[in-house]
Design a protein around this motif. Structure first.
Motif, PDB file in Angstrom:
ATOM      1  N   THR A 173       0.843  -1.200   0.000  1.00  0.00           N
ATOM      2  CA  THR A 173       0.000   0.000   0.000  1.00  0.00           C
ATOM      3  C   THR A 173       0.879   1.251   0.000  1.00  0.00           C
ATOM      4  OG1 THR A 173      -0.165  -0.215   2.405  1.00  0.00           O
ATOM      5  CG2 THR A 173      -2.032  -1.020   1.118  1.00  0.00           C
ATOM      6  N   GLY A 174       2.062   1.147   0.585  1.00  0.00           N
ATOM      7  CA  GLY A 174       2.992   2.281   0.587  1.00  0.00           C
ATOM      8  C   GLY A 174       3.374   2.713  -0.819  1.00  0.00           C
ATOM      9  N   ALA A 175       3.518   1.746  -1.720  1.00  0.00           N
ATOM     10  CA  ALA A 175       3.844   2.075  -3.113  1.00  0.00           C
ATOM     11  C   ALA A 175       2.672   2.797  -3.771  1.00  0.00           C
ATOM     12  CB  ALA A 175       4.209   0.808  -3.881  1.00  0.00           C
ATOM     13  N   LEU A 176       1.455   2.313  -3.501  1.00  0.00           N
ATOM     14  CA  LEU A 176       0.267   2.921  -4.104  1.00  0.00           C
ATOM     15  C   LEU A 176       0.045   4.329  -3.555  1.00  0.00           C
ATOM     16  CD1 LEU A 176      -2.111  -0.180  -3.972  1.00  0.00           C
ATOM     17  CD2 LEU A 176      -0.797   0.652  -5.930  1.00  0.00           C
ATOM     18  N   MET A 177       0.345   4.510  -2.276  1.00  0.00           N
ATOM     19  CA  MET A 177       0.164   5.827  -1.657  1.00  0.00           C
ATOM     20  C   MET A 177       1.210   6.823  -2.160  1.00  0.00           C
ATOM     21  SD  MET A 177      -2.400   6.137   0.349  1.00  0.00           S
ATOM     22  CE  MET A 177      -2.001   7.480   1.476  1.00  0.00           C
ATOM     23  N   THR A 178       2.410   6.324  -2.431  1.00  0.00           N
ATOM     24  CA  THR A 178       3.489   7.204  -2.874  1.00  0.00           C
ATOM     25  C   THR A 178       3.231   7.734  -4.282  1.00  0.00           C
ATOM     26  OG1 THR A 178       5.024   5.900  -1.553  1.00  0.00           O
ATOM     27  CG2 THR A 178       5.986   7.339  -3.217  1.00  0.00           C
ATOM     28  N   ALA A 179       2.642   6.890  -5.122  1.00  0.00           N
ATOM     29  CA  ALA A 179       2.462   7.247  -6.533  1.00  0.00           C
ATOM     30  C   ALA A 179       1.342   8.266  -6.687  1.00  0.00           C
ATOM     31  CB  ALA A 179       2.151   5.992  -7.336  1.00  0.00           C
ATOM     32  N   GLU A 180       1.663   9.412  -7.255  1.00  0.00           N
ATOM     33  CA  GLU A 180       0.634  10.446  -7.450  1.00  0.00           C
ATOM     34  C   GLU A 180      -0.186  10.198  -8.710  1.00  0.00           C
ATOM     35  OE1 GLU A 180       2.779  14.129  -7.231  1.00  0.00           O
ATOM     36  OE2 GLU A 180       2.883  14.056  -5.044  1.00  0.00           O
ATOM     37  N   THR A 181       0.363   9.416  -9.619  1.00  0.00           N
ATOM     38  CA  THR A 181      -0.353   9.119 -10.870  1.00  0.00           C
ATOM     39  C   THR A 181      -0.332   7.611 -11.124  1.00  0.00           C
ATOM     40  OG1 THR A 181       1.632   9.244 -12.238  1.00  0.00           O
ATOM     41  CG2 THR A 181       0.439  11.308 -11.873  1.00  0.00           C
ATOM     42  N   PRO A 182      -1.289   7.121 -11.922  1.00  0.00           N
ATOM     43  CA  PRO A 182      -1.229   5.715 -12.351  1.00  0.00           C
ATOM     44  C   PRO A 182       0.089   5.407 -13.047  1.00  0.00           C
ATOM     45  CG  PRO A 182      -3.367   6.652 -12.908  1.00  0.00           C
ATOM     46  CD  PRO A 182      -2.516   7.788 -12.398  1.00  0.00           C
ATOM     47  N   ASN A 183       0.551   6.361 -13.855  1.00  0.00           N
ATOM     48  CA  ASN A 183       1.766   6.153 -14.645  1.00  0.00           C
ATOM     49  C   ASN A 183       2.972   5.771 -13.788  1.00  0.00           C
ATOM     50  OD1 ASN A 183       4.234   7.820 -16.321  1.00  0.00           O
ATOM     51  ND2 ASN A 183       2.953   6.390 -17.453  1.00  0.00           N
ATOM     52  N   GLU A 184       3.037   6.294 -12.567  1.00  0.00           N
ATOM     53  CA  GLU A 184       4.178   5.970 -11.700  1.00  0.00           C
ATOM     54  C   GLU A 184       4.163   4.493 -11.302  1.00  0.00           C
ATOM     55  OE1 GLU A 184       4.664   8.848  -8.444  1.00  0.00           O
ATOM     56  OE2 GLU A 184       3.832  10.374  -9.774  1.00  0.00           O
ATOM     57  N   ILE A 185       2.974   3.973 -11.010  1.00  0.00           N
ATOM     58  CA  ILE A 185       2.859   2.554 -10.644  1.00  0.00           C
ATOM     59  C   ILE A 185       3.013   1.675 -11.888  1.00  0.00           C
ATOM     60  CG2 ILE A 185       1.141   0.810  -9.944  1.00  0.00           C
ATOM     61  CD1 ILE A 185       2.456   2.123  -7.596  1.00  0.00           C
ATOM     62  N   ILE A 186       2.419   2.112 -12.983  1.00  0.00           N
ATOM     63  CA  ILE A 186       2.501   1.332 -14.221  1.00  0.00           C
ATOM     64  C   ILE A 186       3.954   1.201 -14.658  1.00  0.00           C
ATOM     65  CG2 ILE A 186       1.893   1.369 -16.685  1.00  0.00           C
ATOM     66  CD1 ILE A 186      -0.807   2.712 -15.764  1.00  0.00           C
ATOM     67  N   GLY A 187       4.730   2.265 -14.460  1.00  0.00           N
ATOM     68  CA  GLY A 187       6.149   2.215 -14.814  1.00  0.00           C
ATOM     69  C   GLY A 187       6.899   1.170 -13.995  1.00  0.00           C
ATOM     70  N   VAL A 188       6.579   1.101 -12.707  1.00  0.00           N
ATOM     71  CA  VAL A 188       7.215   0.093 -11.838  1.00  0.00           C
ATOM     72  C   VAL A 188       6.802  -1.311 -12.292  1.00  0.00           C
ATOM     73  CG1 VAL A 188       7.285  -0.819  -9.474  1.00  0.00           C
ATOM     74  CG2 VAL A 188       7.460   1.643  -9.863  1.00  0.00           C
ATOM     75  N   MET A 189       5.527  -1.467 -12.647  1.00  0.00           N
ATOM     76  CA  MET A 189       5.058  -2.770 -13.137  1.00  0.00           C
ATOM     77  C   MET A 189       5.758  -3.151 -14.436  1.00  0.00           C
ATOM     78  SD  MET A 189       1.025  -2.501 -12.482  1.00  0.00           S
ATOM     79  CE  MET A 189       0.346  -2.764 -10.853  1.00  0.00           C
ATOM     80  N   ALA A 190       5.967  -2.172 -15.301  1.00  0.00           N
ATOM     81  CA  ALA A 190       6.650  -2.441 -16.570  1.00  0.00           C
ATOM     82  C   ALA A 190       8.074  -2.933 -16.297  1.00  0.00           C
ATOM     83  CB  ALA A 190       6.660  -1.180 -17.438  1.00  0.00           C
ATOM     84  N   HIS A 191       8.712  -2.300 -15.324  1.00  0.00           N
ATOM     85  CA  HIS A 191      10.066  -2.712 -14.954  1.00  0.00           C
ATOM     86  C   HIS A 191      10.058  -4.145 -14.389  1.00  0.00           C
ATOM     87  CE1 HIS A 191      14.192  -2.168 -13.432  1.00  0.00           C
ATOM     88  NE2 HIS A 191      13.764  -2.854 -12.376  1.00  0.00           N
ATOM     89  N   GLU A 192       9.075  -4.449 -13.555  1.00  0.00           N
ATOM     90  CA  GLU A 192       8.959  -5.812 -13.010  1.00  0.00           C
ATOM     91  C   GLU A 192       8.712  -6.826 -14.129  1.00  0.00           C
ATOM     92  OE1 GLU A 192       9.509  -6.809  -9.716  1.00  0.00           O
ATOM     93  OE2 GLU A 192      10.315  -4.796  -9.937  1.00  0.00           O
ATOM     94  N   ALA A 193       7.851  -6.443 -15.069  1.00  0.00           N
ATOM     95  CA  ALA A 193       7.583  -7.325 -16.209  1.00  0.00           C
ATOM     96  C   ALA A 193       8.869  -7.566 -17.002  1.00  0.00           C
ATOM     97  CB  ALA A 193       6.503  -6.720 -17.102  1.00  0.00           C
ATOM     98  N   GLY A 194       9.719  -6.531 -17.061  1.00  0.00           N
ATOM     99  CA  GLY A 194      11.012  -6.675 -17.734  1.00  0.00           C
ATOM    100  C   GLY A 194      11.895  -7.713 -17.053  1.00  0.00           C
TER     101      GLY A 194
END
Ligand SMILES: [Zn+2]
Length: 469
Positions: free
Chosen positions: A96-117
Protein backbone atom coordinates in the motif's frame (compact mmCIF):
# COMPACT_ATOMS: atom_id res chain seq x y z
CA UNK A 1 -16.63 -2.72 13.08
CA UNK A 2 -13.49 -2.50 11.07
CA UNK A 3 -10.64 -1.08 13.01
CA UNK A 4 -8.00 0.82 11.21
CA UNK A 5 -4.66 -0.43 12.47
CA UNK A 6 -1.93 2.16 12.64
CA UNK A 7 0.84 -0.36 12.63
CA UNK A 8 1.57 -2.83 9.88
CA UNK A 9 0.81 -5.73 12.18
CA UNK A 10 -2.85 -6.34 11.59
CA UNK A 11 -3.96 -8.70 14.29
CA UNK A 12 -6.15 -11.66 13.71
CA UNK A 13 -8.81 -10.07 15.90
CA UNK A 14 -9.37 -7.55 13.14
CA UNK A 15 -10.44 -10.26 10.75
CA UNK A 16 -12.58 -11.91 13.39
CA UNK A 17 -14.63 -8.83 14.10
CA UNK A 18 -15.52 -8.02 10.53
CA UNK A 19 -19.07 -9.20 10.51
CA UNK A 20 -20.70 -6.44 8.55
CA UNK A 21 -17.26 -5.60 7.37
CA UNK A 22 -16.28 -2.70 5.22
CA UNK A 23 -14.67 -2.58 1.84
CA UNK A 24 -11.18 -2.96 3.11
CA UNK A 25 -11.06 -6.29 4.78
CA UNK A 26 -7.96 -7.16 6.63
CA UNK A 27 -7.58 -10.84 6.09
CA UNK A 28 -4.73 -11.30 8.46
CA UNK A 29 -3.27 -14.74 8.73
CA UNK A 30 -5.58 -16.08 11.34
CA UNK A 31 -4.89 -19.10 13.44
CA UNK A 32 -1.53 -19.84 11.93
CA UNK A 33 -0.05 -22.88 13.54
CA UNK A 34 2.76 -22.75 16.05
CA UNK A 35 5.24 -23.96 13.47
CA UNK A 36 4.90 -20.69 11.64
CA UNK A 37 6.66 -17.75 13.18
CA UNK A 38 4.92 -15.05 15.16
CA UNK A 39 5.88 -12.76 12.34
CA UNK A 40 3.77 -14.65 9.85
CA UNK A 41 0.74 -14.49 12.11
CA UNK A 42 0.71 -10.76 11.57
CA UNK A 43 0.98 -10.95 7.80
CA UNK A 44 -1.02 -7.92 6.73
CA UNK A 45 -2.92 -8.65 3.57
CA UNK A 46 -5.47 -6.07 2.52
CA UNK A 47 -8.40 -7.28 0.48
CA UNK A 48 -10.40 -4.76 -1.51
CA UNK A 49 -12.31 -5.36 -4.73
CA UNK A 50 -11.88 -1.81 -6.02
CA UNK A 51 -8.15 -1.52 -5.48
CA UNK A 52 -7.43 -5.01 -6.76
CA UNK A 53 -9.39 -4.30 -9.94
CA UNK A 54 -7.57 -1.02 -10.51
CA UNK A 55 -4.12 -2.48 -10.02
CA UNK A 56 -5.04 -5.36 -12.34
CA UNK A 57 -6.15 -2.80 -14.94
CA UNK A 58 -2.75 -1.14 -14.64
CA UNK A 59 -0.93 -4.45 -15.05
CA UNK A 60 -2.96 -6.05 -17.86
CA UNK A 61 -1.78 -4.06 -20.95
CA UNK A 62 1.82 -4.10 -19.75
CA UNK A 63 1.83 -7.85 -19.16
CA UNK A 64 0.27 -8.38 -22.55
CA UNK A 65 2.95 -6.23 -24.23
CA UNK A 66 5.58 -8.26 -22.38
CA UNK A 67 4.10 -11.49 -23.72
CA UNK A 68 3.21 -12.65 -20.24
CA UNK A 69 -0.04 -14.23 -19.17
CA UNK A 70 -2.46 -11.34 -19.14
CA UNK A 71 -5.36 -13.20 -17.59
CA UNK A 72 -5.81 -14.17 -14.00
CA UNK A 73 -3.16 -12.01 -12.41
CA UNK A 74 -3.79 -12.15 -8.68
CA UNK A 75 -3.09 -8.85 -7.02
CA UNK A 76 -1.93 -9.17 -3.43
CA UNK A 77 -2.03 -5.90 -1.49
CA UNK A 78 0.34 -5.80 1.45
CA UNK A 79 -0.46 -3.29 4.17
CA UNK A 80 3.00 -1.88 4.60
CA UNK A 81 4.04 1.78 4.35
CA UNK A 82 7.34 1.02 2.65
CA UNK A 83 7.66 0.89 -1.14
CA UNK A 84 7.73 -2.58 -2.67
CA UNK A 85 6.39 -4.49 -5.65
CA UNK A 86 7.23 -8.03 -6.68
CA UNK A 87 5.81 -10.45 -9.22
CA UNK A 88 6.03 -14.22 -8.98
CA UNK A 89 4.24 -15.45 -12.07
CA UNK A 90 0.58 -15.38 -11.36
CA UNK A 91 0.70 -13.10 -8.35
CA UNK A 92 1.74 -9.49 -8.06
CA UNK A 93 2.59 -8.33 -4.55
CA UNK A 94 2.36 -4.61 -4.04
CA UNK A 95 2.65 -2.58 -0.86
CA UNK A 96 0.00 0.00 0.00
CA UNK A 97 2.99 2.28 0.59
CA UNK A 98 3.84 2.07 -3.11
CA UNK A 99 0.27 2.92 -4.10
CA UNK A 100 0.16 5.83 -1.66
CA UNK A 101 3.49 7.20 -2.87
CA UNK A 102 2.46 7.25 -6.53
CA UNK A 103 0.63 10.45 -7.45
CA UNK A 104 -0.35 9.12 -10.87
CA UNK A 105 -1.23 5.72 -12.35
CA UNK A 106 1.77 6.15 -14.64
CA UNK A 107 4.18 5.97 -11.70
CA UNK A 108 2.86 2.55 -10.64
CA UNK A 109 2.50 1.33 -14.22
CA UNK A 110 6.15 2.22 -14.81
CA UNK A 111 7.22 0.09 -11.84
CA UNK A 112 5.06 -2.77 -13.14
CA UNK A 113 6.65 -2.44 -16.57
CA UNK A 114 10.07 -2.71 -14.95
CA UNK A 115 8.96 -5.81 -13.01
CA UNK A 116 7.58 -7.32 -16.21
CA UNK A 117 11.01 -6.67 -17.73
CA UNK A 118 12.63 -8.76 -15.00
CA UNK A 119 10.18 -11.61 -15.63
CA UNK A 120 10.57 -11.52 -19.40
CA UNK A 121 14.34 -11.47 -18.93
CA UNK A 122 14.16 -14.62 -16.84
CA UNK A 123 15.79 -12.88 -13.89
CA UNK A 124 15.55 -14.85 -10.64
CA UNK A 125 13.42 -17.42 -12.41
CA UNK A 126 14.28 -20.15 -9.96
CA UNK A 127 13.14 -18.06 -7.02
CA UNK A 128 9.96 -17.05 -8.84
CA UNK A 129 9.17 -20.70 -9.53
CA UNK A 130 9.59 -21.52 -5.85
CA UNK A 131 7.43 -18.60 -4.81
CA UNK A 132 4.77 -19.49 -7.35
CA UNK A 133 4.23 -22.80 -5.58
CA UNK A 134 4.17 -21.26 -2.12
CA UNK A 135 1.13 -19.97 -0.29
CA UNK A 136 0.51 -16.24 -0.43
CA UNK A 137 1.01 -15.77 3.31
CA UNK A 138 4.38 -17.48 3.23
CA UNK A 139 5.59 -15.32 0.35
CA UNK A 140 4.63 -12.10 2.07
CA UNK A 141 6.36 -13.19 5.23
CA UNK A 142 9.44 -13.85 3.13
CA UNK A 143 9.23 -10.59 1.19
CA UNK A 144 8.56 -8.49 4.27
CA UNK A 145 11.21 -10.44 6.10
CA UNK A 146 13.70 -9.53 3.44
CA UNK A 147 12.94 -5.85 3.85
CA UNK A 148 12.94 -6.06 7.60
CA UNK A 149 16.28 -7.80 7.61
CA UNK A 150 17.82 -5.13 5.46
CA UNK A 151 16.45 -2.44 7.70
CA UNK A 152 17.94 -4.26 10.66
CA UNK A 153 14.54 -4.26 12.30
CA UNK A 154 14.59 -7.96 12.98
CA UNK A 155 17.11 -10.71 12.69
CA UNK A 156 14.71 -13.52 13.40
CA UNK A 157 15.77 -15.33 10.26
CA UNK A 158 15.06 -18.79 11.64
CA UNK A 159 11.46 -17.89 12.29
CA UNK A 160 11.19 -16.34 8.89
CA UNK A 161 12.67 -19.40 7.28
CA UNK A 162 9.87 -21.36 8.89
CA UNK A 163 7.37 -18.89 7.51
CA UNK A 164 8.89 -19.25 4.08
CA UNK A 165 7.91 -22.95 3.96
CA UNK A 166 8.87 -24.44 0.62
CA UNK A 167 10.38 -21.16 -0.45
CA UNK A 168 12.93 -21.24 2.22
CA UNK A 169 13.61 -24.97 2.20
CA UNK A 170 17.29 -25.70 2.54
CA UNK A 171 18.39 -22.23 3.53
CA UNK A 172 15.76 -19.66 4.27
CA UNK A 173 18.19 -16.88 4.76
CA UNK A 174 19.74 -17.48 1.36
CA UNK A 175 16.34 -17.46 -0.31
CA UNK A 176 15.51 -14.17 1.36
CA UNK A 177 18.79 -12.59 0.43
CA UNK A 178 18.49 -13.68 -3.16
CA UNK A 179 15.27 -11.66 -3.43
CA UNK A 180 17.48 -8.64 -2.94
CA UNK A 181 19.94 -9.60 -5.58
CA UNK A 182 19.11 -8.18 -8.98
CA UNK A 183 22.33 -7.55 -10.88
CA UNK A 184 23.06 -4.15 -12.39
CA UNK A 185 23.01 -5.65 -15.87
CA UNK A 186 19.58 -7.07 -15.10
CA UNK A 187 18.39 -3.60 -14.10
CA UNK A 188 19.55 -2.18 -17.41
CA UNK A 189 17.75 -4.96 -19.29
CA UNK A 190 14.56 -4.50 -17.26
CA UNK A 191 14.61 -0.74 -17.83
CA UNK A 192 14.97 -1.19 -21.59
CA UNK A 193 12.19 -3.79 -21.67
CA UNK A 194 9.97 -1.54 -19.56
CA UNK A 195 10.34 1.31 -22.04
CA UNK A 196 9.44 -0.99 -24.93
CA UNK A 197 6.26 -2.15 -23.11
CA UNK A 198 5.31 1.44 -22.29
CA UNK A 199 5.88 2.45 -25.92
CA UNK A 200 3.85 -0.51 -27.15
CA UNK A 201 0.95 0.57 -24.94
CA UNK A 202 1.32 4.26 -25.77
CA UNK A 203 2.36 5.29 -22.27
CA UNK A 204 5.06 7.57 -20.94
CA UNK A 205 8.11 6.44 -18.99
CA UNK A 206 8.12 9.63 -16.93
CA UNK A 207 6.37 7.99 -13.98
CA UNK A 208 8.98 5.26 -13.79
CA UNK A 209 11.77 7.82 -14.08
CA UNK A 210 10.21 9.97 -11.35
CA UNK A 211 9.87 6.99 -9.01
CA UNK A 212 13.37 5.68 -9.56
CA UNK A 213 14.93 9.14 -9.37
CA UNK A 214 13.30 9.60 -6.01
CA UNK A 215 14.86 6.35 -4.81
CA UNK A 216 18.18 7.53 -6.11
CA UNK A 217 17.97 10.87 -4.34
CA UNK A 218 16.50 9.87 -1.01
CA UNK A 219 17.57 7.17 1.37
CA UNK A 220 13.98 6.30 2.11
CA UNK A 221 10.51 7.45 1.17
CA UNK A 222 8.90 6.15 4.30
CA UNK A 223 10.97 7.53 7.13
CA UNK A 224 13.17 5.27 9.14
CA UNK A 225 12.73 2.04 7.21
CA UNK A 226 14.73 1.46 4.06
CA UNK A 227 12.33 0.74 1.21
CA UNK A 228 12.80 -2.90 0.20
CA UNK A 229 12.32 -2.02 -3.45
CA UNK A 230 15.29 0.30 -3.46
CA UNK A 231 17.50 -2.41 -1.97
CA UNK A 232 16.46 -5.08 -4.45
CA UNK A 233 16.84 -2.83 -7.50
CA UNK A 234 20.21 -1.04 -7.41
CA UNK A 235 19.86 2.53 -8.71
CA UNK A 236 23.23 4.10 -9.37
CA UNK A 237 23.35 7.56 -10.95
CA UNK A 238 24.43 6.10 -14.28
CA UNK A 239 21.32 3.92 -14.49
CA UNK A 240 19.01 6.87 -13.92
CA UNK A 241 20.85 8.91 -16.57
CA UNK A 242 20.49 6.11 -19.12
CA UNK A 243 16.84 5.66 -18.25
CA UNK A 244 16.18 9.37 -18.60
CA UNK A 245 17.64 9.35 -22.11
CA UNK A 246 15.43 6.40 -23.09
CA UNK A 247 12.30 7.97 -21.59
CA UNK A 248 12.83 11.26 -23.39
CA UNK A 249 13.32 9.54 -26.75
CA UNK A 250 9.84 8.07 -26.54
CA UNK A 251 7.09 9.68 -28.64
CA UNK A 252 4.82 9.23 -25.61
CA UNK A 253 7.03 11.09 -23.14
CA UNK A 254 4.40 13.79 -22.54
CA UNK A 255 1.39 11.47 -22.59
CA UNK A 256 -0.71 11.74 -19.43
CA UNK A 257 -2.94 9.08 -17.86
CA UNK A 258 -6.57 9.17 -19.04
CA UNK A 259 -8.60 11.38 -16.63
CA UNK A 260 -10.91 8.49 -15.68
CA UNK A 261 -7.92 6.38 -14.65
CA UNK A 262 -6.40 9.26 -12.68
CA UNK A 263 -9.75 9.65 -10.92
CA UNK A 264 -9.77 5.97 -9.91
CA UNK A 265 -6.19 6.36 -8.72
CA UNK A 266 -7.10 9.37 -6.57
CA UNK A 267 -10.05 7.43 -5.12
CA UNK A 268 -7.74 4.53 -4.27
CA UNK A 269 -5.20 6.70 -2.46
CA UNK A 270 -7.86 8.46 -0.40
CA UNK A 271 -9.44 5.10 0.42
CA UNK A 272 -6.17 3.61 1.64
CA UNK A 273 -5.56 6.75 3.71
CA UNK A 274 -9.07 6.73 5.20
CA UNK A 275 -9.12 3.04 6.15
CA UNK A 276 -5.50 2.52 7.06
CA UNK A 277 -4.28 5.85 8.39
CA UNK A 278 -7.39 7.69 9.53
CA UNK A 279 -9.12 11.00 9.05
CA UNK A 280 -6.10 13.31 9.08
CA UNK A 281 -4.26 11.41 6.36
CA UNK A 282 -7.34 11.20 4.15
CA UNK A 283 -8.18 14.87 4.66
CA UNK A 284 -4.66 15.83 3.65
CA UNK A 285 -5.19 14.17 0.27
CA UNK A 286 -8.76 15.44 -0.11
CA UNK A 287 -7.67 19.04 0.46
CA UNK A 288 -5.59 18.87 -2.72
CA UNK A 289 -8.75 18.54 -4.77
CA UNK A 290 -11.76 19.59 -2.71
CA UNK A 291 -15.16 18.82 -4.17
CA UNK A 292 -13.76 16.23 -6.59
CA UNK A 293 -15.49 12.88 -6.88
CA UNK A 294 -12.53 11.24 -5.11
CA UNK A 295 -12.76 13.69 -2.21
CA UNK A 296 -16.52 13.26 -1.87
CA UNK A 297 -16.02 9.48 -1.92
CA UNK A 298 -13.47 9.97 0.86
CA UNK A 299 -15.97 12.03 2.86
CA UNK A 300 -18.59 9.27 2.55
CA UNK A 301 -16.04 6.68 3.69
CA UNK A 302 -14.94 8.76 6.66
CA UNK A 303 -18.57 9.32 7.68
CA UNK A 304 -19.09 5.57 7.54
CA UNK A 305 -15.88 4.74 9.38
CA UNK A 306 -16.59 7.23 12.16
CA UNK A 307 -20.17 6.06 12.59
CA UNK A 308 -22.07 8.96 11.01
CA UNK A 309 -24.24 6.53 9.13
CA UNK A 310 -26.97 8.91 7.99
CA UNK A 311 -24.47 11.35 6.56
CA UNK A 312 -22.59 8.45 4.96
CA UNK A 313 -25.76 7.21 3.30
CA UNK A 314 -26.68 10.65 1.93
CA UNK A 315 -23.18 11.19 0.55
CA UNK A 316 -23.05 7.70 -0.98
CA UNK A 317 -26.47 8.11 -2.60
CA UNK A 318 -25.20 11.30 -4.26
CA UNK A 319 -22.17 9.41 -5.57
CA UNK A 320 -24.40 6.63 -6.93
CA UNK A 321 -26.54 9.21 -8.70
CA UNK A 322 -23.40 10.55 -10.36
CA UNK A 323 -21.93 7.14 -11.30
CA UNK A 324 -24.83 4.65 -11.25
CA UNK A 325 -22.66 1.88 -12.70
CA UNK A 326 -19.87 2.13 -10.14
CA UNK A 327 -20.00 -1.18 -8.20
CA UNK A 328 -17.89 0.15 -5.32
CA UNK A 329 -20.33 2.93 -4.47
CA UNK A 330 -22.97 0.20 -4.14
CA UNK A 331 -20.53 -1.81 -2.03
CA UNK A 332 -20.02 1.15 0.32
CA UNK A 333 -23.80 1.55 0.53
CA UNK A 334 -24.00 -2.11 1.54
CA UNK A 335 -21.31 -1.64 4.18
CA UNK A 336 -23.14 1.36 5.64
CA UNK A 337 -26.48 -0.49 5.72
CA UNK A 338 -24.86 -3.50 7.41
CA UNK A 339 -23.45 -1.23 10.09
CA UNK A 340 -26.93 0.33 10.43
CA UNK A 341 -28.30 -3.17 11.01
CA UNK A 342 -30.38 -3.21 7.82
CA UNK A 343 -29.22 -6.47 6.25
CA UNK A 344 -32.05 -6.70 3.71
CA UNK A 345 -31.22 -3.30 2.23
CA UNK A 346 -27.53 -4.14 2.46
CA UNK A 347 -28.10 -7.37 0.52
CA UNK A 348 -29.84 -5.38 -2.23
CA UNK A 349 -26.90 -2.99 -2.47
CA UNK A 350 -24.31 -5.80 -2.52
CA UNK A 351 -26.34 -7.66 -5.15
CA UNK A 352 -26.15 -4.55 -7.33
CA UNK A 353 -22.41 -4.33 -6.69
CA UNK A 354 -21.96 -7.97 -7.75
CA UNK A 355 -23.95 -7.48 -10.94
CA UNK A 356 -22.13 -4.24 -11.85
CA UNK A 357 -18.60 -5.48 -11.16
CA UNK A 358 -16.76 -5.99 -14.46
CA UNK A 359 -13.75 -7.43 -12.61
CA UNK A 360 -15.86 -10.24 -11.11
CA UNK A 361 -14.23 -9.92 -7.69
CA UNK A 362 -14.73 -12.84 -5.36
CA UNK A 363 -15.07 -10.48 -2.42
CA UNK A 364 -18.39 -8.90 -3.37
CA UNK A 365 -20.40 -12.16 -3.40
CA UNK A 366 -18.95 -12.96 0.03
CA UNK A 367 -20.19 -9.58 1.30
CA UNK A 368 -23.59 -10.35 -0.20
CA UNK A 369 -23.48 -13.72 1.53
CA UNK A 370 -22.77 -12.06 4.87
CA UNK A 371 -25.74 -9.76 4.49
CA UNK A 372 -27.93 -12.77 3.68
CA UNK A 373 -26.57 -14.55 6.76
CA UNK A 374 -27.50 -11.54 8.86
CA UNK A 375 -31.09 -11.79 7.57
CA UNK A 376 -30.91 -15.25 9.06
CA UNK A 377 -33.97 -17.03 7.63
CA UNK A 378 -33.37 -20.58 6.29
CA UNK A 379 -34.04 -19.32 2.77
CA UNK A 380 -31.55 -16.43 3.15
CA UNK A 381 -28.97 -18.81 4.65
CA UNK A 382 -29.25 -21.11 1.65
CA UNK A 383 -28.77 -18.14 -0.66
CA UNK A 384 -25.80 -17.07 1.47
CA UNK A 385 -24.14 -20.45 0.94
CA UNK A 386 -24.59 -20.08 -2.82
CA UNK A 387 -23.14 -16.57 -2.86
CA UNK A 388 -20.16 -17.33 -0.62
CA UNK A 389 -19.35 -20.43 -2.65
CA UNK A 390 -19.63 -18.28 -5.77
CA UNK A 391 -17.15 -15.80 -4.29
CA UNK A 392 -14.75 -18.54 -3.17
CA UNK A 393 -14.98 -20.10 -6.62
CA UNK A 394 -13.56 -16.86 -8.03
CA UNK A 395 -11.05 -16.42 -5.23
CA UNK A 396 -10.20 -19.65 -3.45
CA UNK A 397 -7.50 -18.19 -1.20
CA UNK A 398 -9.97 -15.99 0.69
CA UNK A 399 -9.48 -17.62 4.09
CA UNK A 400 -12.00 -15.34 5.78
CA UNK A 401 -14.69 -16.36 3.30
CA UNK A 402 -14.42 -19.99 4.43
CA UNK A 403 -15.16 -18.96 7.99
CA UNK A 404 -18.40 -17.32 6.92
CA UNK A 405 -19.19 -20.35 4.79
CA UNK A 406 -18.60 -22.64 7.77
CA UNK A 407 -20.88 -20.47 9.88
CA UNK A 408 -23.64 -20.49 7.25
CA UNK A 409 -23.45 -24.29 6.87
CA UNK A 410 -23.43 -24.64 10.64
CA UNK A 411 -26.57 -22.56 11.01
CA UNK A 412 -28.22 -24.74 8.37
CA UNK A 413 -27.20 -27.84 10.33
CA UNK A 414 -24.88 -29.17 7.62
CA UNK A 415 -22.01 -30.02 9.96
CA UNK A 416 -19.78 -32.02 7.57
CA UNK A 417 -19.83 -29.15 5.05
CA UNK A 418 -19.10 -26.69 7.89
CA UNK A 419 -16.11 -28.81 8.98
CA UNK A 420 -14.79 -28.96 5.43
CA UNK A 421 -15.13 -25.17 5.03
CA UNK A 422 -13.25 -24.72 8.32
CA UNK A 423 -10.56 -27.08 7.02
CA UNK A 424 -10.26 -25.00 3.83
CA UNK A 425 -9.98 -21.79 5.85
CA UNK A 426 -7.13 -23.23 7.90
CA UNK A 427 -5.54 -24.63 4.77
CA UNK A 428 -5.42 -21.28 2.97
CA UNK A 429 -4.13 -19.61 6.14
CA UNK A 430 -1.22 -22.04 6.06
CA UNK A 431 -2.33 -23.87 9.20
CA UNK A 432 -2.08 -27.41 7.80
CA UNK A 433 -2.33 -29.14 11.16
CA UNK A 434 -5.78 -27.79 11.96
CA UNK A 435 -6.77 -28.09 8.29
CA UNK A 436 -6.15 -31.86 8.52
CA UNK A 437 -7.99 -32.20 11.83
CA UNK A 438 -11.12 -30.60 10.38
CA UNK A 439 -10.78 -32.44 7.06
CA UNK A 440 -10.76 -35.76 8.94
CA UNK A 441 -13.74 -34.69 11.01
CA UNK A 442 -15.62 -33.79 7.82
CA UNK A 443 -14.79 -37.12 6.20
CA UNK A 444 -16.24 -39.12 9.08
CA UNK A 445 -19.71 -37.84 8.22
CA UNK A 446 -19.31 -37.92 4.44
CA UNK A 447 -19.79 -40.64 1.90
CA UNK A 448 -16.49 -42.05 0.74
CA UNK A 449 -15.64 -40.75 -2.74
CA UNK A 450 -18.15 -37.86 -2.85
CA UNK A 451 -16.65 -34.48 -3.95
CA UNK A 452 -16.40 -33.09 -0.40
CA UNK A 453 -14.77 -36.30 0.83
CA UNK A 454 -12.22 -36.12 -2.00
CA UNK A 455 -11.37 -32.50 -1.27
CA UNK A 456 -10.94 -33.39 2.41
CA UNK A 457 -8.60 -36.19 1.32
CA UNK A 458 -6.51 -33.68 -0.71
CA UNK A 459 -6.08 -31.58 2.42
CA UNK A 460 -5.19 -34.65 4.50
CA UNK A 461 -2.63 -35.75 1.92
CA UNK A 462 -1.03 -32.32 1.65
CA UNK A 463 2.54 -32.44 2.89
CA UNK A 464 5.03 -29.61 3.50
CA UNK A 465 6.86 -30.55 0.31
CA UNK A 466 3.85 -31.91 -1.52
CA UNK A 467 1.37 -30.28 -3.81
CA UNK A 468 -2.39 -30.32 -3.84
CA UNK A 469 -4.80 -30.86 -6.69
ZN1 LIG B 1 14.77 -4.00 -11.05
Amino acid sequence: MLSRPRSTTARSTVARTTRGFATLLLAAAVAVSGSVSAFAQNVPIVRDAEIEALVRDYARPIFKAAGLANDGIDIVLVNDPSFNAFVTGRRMFINTGALMTAETPNEIIGVMAHEAGHIAGGHQQKLRDQLERAKTMAIIATLLGAGAMVAGATTNSRGLAGAGMGVAAGGGEMAQRSILAYQRTEETTADRSAISYLNATGQSGMGMLKTFSRFQNALSLSGTQVDPYRISHPMPQERIANLEALVKQSPYVDKLDPPALQQRHDMMRIKIAAYMQGQAAASRLMRKNPGSLASRYGEAQLAYLYGNLNAALVKTSALIKEQPKNPYFQELRGDILMKANKPKDAADAYAKAVSLDPARSGLLPVSLGQALMAIGTPDALKKAVVQINNGLGRDKENAVGYRYLAQAYGELGNIPAADLATAEGHFYSGDYRNAKIFAMRAQQKMKRGEPGWLRAQDIINYGPSGKTK
